[in-house]
Design a protein around this motif. Structure first.
Motif, PDB file in Angstrom:
ATOM      1  N   GLY A  49       0.208  -8.192   4.816  1.00  0.00           N
ATOM      2  CA  GLY A  49       0.722  -6.830   4.688  1.00  0.00           C
ATOM      3  C   GLY A  49       1.410  -6.380   5.950  1.00  0.00           C
ATOM      4  O   GLY A  49       1.538  -7.139   6.923  1.00  0.00           O
ATOM      5  N   THR A  87      -7.032  -7.546   0.826  1.00  0.00           N
ATOM      6  CA  THR A  87      -6.205  -6.531   1.498  1.00  0.00           C
ATOM      7  C   THR A  87      -7.061  -5.800   2.524  1.00  0.00           C
ATOM      8  O   THR A  87      -8.217  -5.485   2.279  1.00  0.00           O
ATOM      9  N   PRO A 134       0.823  -1.208   0.000  1.00  0.00           N
ATOM     10  CA  PRO A 134       0.000   0.000   0.000  1.00  0.00           C
ATOM     11  C   PRO A 134       0.860   1.264   0.000  1.00  0.00           C
ATOM     12  O   PRO A 134       1.943   1.269   0.581  1.00  0.00           O
ATOM     13  N   TRP A 164      -2.912   0.353  -3.618  1.00  0.00           N
ATOM     14  CA  TRP A 164      -1.835  -0.644  -3.747  1.00  0.00           C
ATOM     15  C   TRP A 164      -1.066  -0.455  -5.045  1.00  0.00           C
ATOM     16  O   TRP A 164      -1.642  -0.194  -6.091  1.00  0.00           O
TER      17      TRP A 164
END
Lengths: 450, 450
Positions: B213, B159, A214, A231
């Motif tokens: 992430g 995400t 991100p 992203w």
């Protein structure tokens, strides 16, 4: 592990087998003959599995209370359906009701259709709709395809930090980061706008690297194409010039498009219907066969000047293109994705390699129909003296970039890279109109549900 | 694309072919007979390619100026080497010098060995060392293996946002995020500590999902095992209980270990030598064959009480384990990775499912030799009334969790998940001692180079 899912049933993996499925009720229909039909979805694909339940099962009364959104576990026999549309269906032997829907009339995701604007307000439940789940599965395939492609081509995935003291572009509006502990970090810290500068240092040792994660912009751009958190994948290659990375970008997009079409055609077809965009699959196929249109900035200016009456913003050499220009080139003129190269130095970032004309830089923007810029990249300035000149021209402090200059002092190499804005790419592939609908929990101005 | 790299040469793909390589000089040696030997590395593997250069090439004088770190492009013939150790070498036909090292005596990454502490101060150049590049390639394989495993098992990558208003754990020290624009977001916003709460909502529709992430902790933990910014993978599965996810975690670790051993054995072997840890490969192999040791929290307490004299911190039921306890269980007692289940409710987060004893929760911590907790997970509380009780007990506002409660109101399902701290896992695989050396640009207290 985890082989039993509706996707695999629909694909015929469990024909004539007794299995147990778990999922959520989409709809229930009861025939007068004492048979109920449940459409069950488990998110593995867009299709529902039809389950036939006869009134001789012990808890048939409870079945008649099932509403959209209830969770169930059903054991039964998978058989080929007599109707054409549903290839397989299940004859239930037992149904276990796991979770009911409290007060069904108030269920936010009832069986009727809901606007995307409304769904954004229930971002914790909107994944239960066909459109958001289709887009989410396509998004998954896009992300997966990126990693697969990079791996096949021997790139090393290098994560770059989110918290940074760098402003890569030299002029971005950044979010500030702070901790309760005073001076948690020794420097002012921000959320990264790009991993590029960091990853250049890894390219200058590992040769082929990419960062994937991100990035953040605190700009007041409250449009359907901007997010505050989005992203990017950013490959960076040593010993590569602008032409090399244009070719890489082309091959990468072709690979991604093919992967999505091969793996999620039904979701794409649902998007075609939902967005009433019959051209969606054609334009992906067209790109797979033909690749980019390649033009220089100068050529783009020439074309746009010819049609200047069509635009609100004037076209002069040195200007940046706005969406109306980009859309004209992609939608009207070329009807394809366009790679534009060699932009004026004055409108591009300090790190881009100056061309011999000393007016333009070895940059590329790749723009796509409807969504505008999808990829931005450049050959990087690898000559220390030229880099220092650029930093000066942009009023950036040479001192702050000491480490970046080191990369040019010690065994410098020509190197190039680009960033793909993945949400923009997903807009292109799905034909969705608002970027907030192609990311699970959108962050944009004013926009933070929880 | 991009087939020519030293890894592939060493693997024999270019035997007896004339090719062009690009890379950086590791060392230069000149024989008295007018022959120079360059060791060239391009980052594709730990091995250098030996290049033999005779003094009859036109720019031989320039060759004699090459120092560690210079970048070169060399064309020549790949031949089987006569010496055993280097399987292939190159007979140079032409050498193009691309970038020299400015003032070689001051080059921060000279050919001598450097301490890891020193290298952290030159984080933009340390990737040019053997150890950091080996670790980085292993890290790449770990990350890649995670995605491959998830894909094979039909998980959808979702995400979750970095910027959030949620405190997942209910008690974390979080970084604050702010923009120049006042009220850019409508709520106070922070950097996420975990994507779990968000991803639960997607699991309750797609069944099998994961988030992958960076996550953030602003804790004042300035140790060799803590980072302020680190990477997590968090799978979340609907219709799964604690035992299901322990099995998933076990299969996942086995898959990752196998993948790394299959793809980067030479880098692992380098780590074995560098860290003087001969047990490194054995313990990975042992886990692949035998999996976890499974014990309950109660059993762990029993063992530790027996050996209480060994510890500084007292052992009482209800306490959390500290590193000395964890290391005793993994290093001394079991000599393996240990999965500990069913912790006291009072030391775990609000969202964990309360067991029938009403004292413990369906949680697991997976601890590994030397590095402590690598995985933390649980079955989630799927019963609305029990969830509300837990929120109350932890003094958390039921109102703030309105959307999380919705997941239990509308078609609730048992579901479970866990998070793997990927840098801890890489510490375990590589035998490195400081977590700052297994992430490209570490962020920890006081620690932010640029």
């Amino acid at each position: 592990m985890y082989k039993i899912c509706i996707k695999n049933i629909i694909n015929g993996l469990f024909k004539n087998q007794n299995i147990t499925i778990r999922g959520w009720v989409k709809t229930r229909r009861d025939s007068k003959l004492g048979i109920s039909f449940l459409s069950i979805n488990d998110g593995s694909c867009i299709d529902n599995l039809q389950v036939v339940i006869k009134n001789n099962i012990s808890n048939y009364n409870e079945i008649l209370k099932l509403t959209t959104g209830c969770s169930v576990q059903i054991s039964g026999l998978v058989i080929k359906s007599l109707k054409e549309k549903q290839n397989y269906e299940m004859q239930a032997k037992s149904v276990l009701i796991i979770g009911l829907v409290d007060n069904p009339r108030n269920y936010p995701i009832s069986a009727k259709s809901h606007s995307l604007e409304y769904l954004r307000q229930v971002s914790h439940l909107r994944i239960r709709t066909n459109i958001i789940s289709a887009v989410t599965r396509i998004r998954h395939e896009v992300f997966t395809a990126v990693h697969n492609f990079m791996n096949k081509n021997n790139f090393i995935w290098v994560t770059t930090p989110i918290i940074t003291s760098l402003d890569t572009e030299g002029y971005s509006t950044m979010f500030s980061v702070s901790a309760n502990t005073k001076k948690f970090f020794s420097k002012k810290s921000f959320l990264t706008v790009s991993g590029q500068l960091n990853i250049e240092s890894y390219a200058c040792a590992l040769s082929k690297v990419y960062t994937f994660g991100p990035v953040f912009r605190a700009e007041k751009s409250n449009t359907s194409r901007h997010l505050a958190e989005f992203w990017m994948v950013e490959p960076e290659i040593a010993f590569a010039n602008l032409q090399d990375i244009i070719l890489l970008a082309e091959n990468m997009l072709k690979y991604i498009f093919k992967h999505v079409l091969n793996n999620r055609m039904k979701d794409i077809e649902f998007c075609v219907k939902y967005n009433n965009n019959k051209n969606l699959i054609n334009r992906l196929g067209n790109f797979i066969n033909n690749g980019f249109i390649h033009i220089s900035y100068n050529e783009a200016i020439g074309i746009l000047k010819k049609y200047k009456n069509k635009f609100n913003k004037q076209i002069v050499w040195g200007c940046d293109f706005s969406l109306e220009h980009e859309n004209y080139l992609t939608n009207e003129y070329f009807k394809n994705i366009v790679a534009i190269t060699n932009y004026p130095k004055s409108i591009k970032a300090f790190y881009m390699r100056v061309n011999d004309d000393n007016k333009t830089v070895a940059a590329m923007d790749i723009i796509a129909q409807d969504v505008g810029e999808v990829i931005g990249g450049s050959q990087r300035e690898d000559r220390l003296n030229k880099l220092d000149l650029c930093l000066k021209e942009k009023n950036l402090s040479i001192k702050n970039y000491w480490w970046y200059r080191d990369l040019r002092k010690y065994g410098t190499v020509p190197h190039s890279g680009f960033g793909i804005g993945l949400e923009r790419l997903i807009l292109y592939i799905t034909g969705m109109h608002n970027i907030r609908d192609v990311i699970p929990f959108p962050r944009s101005m004013y926009d933070i549900n929880f």
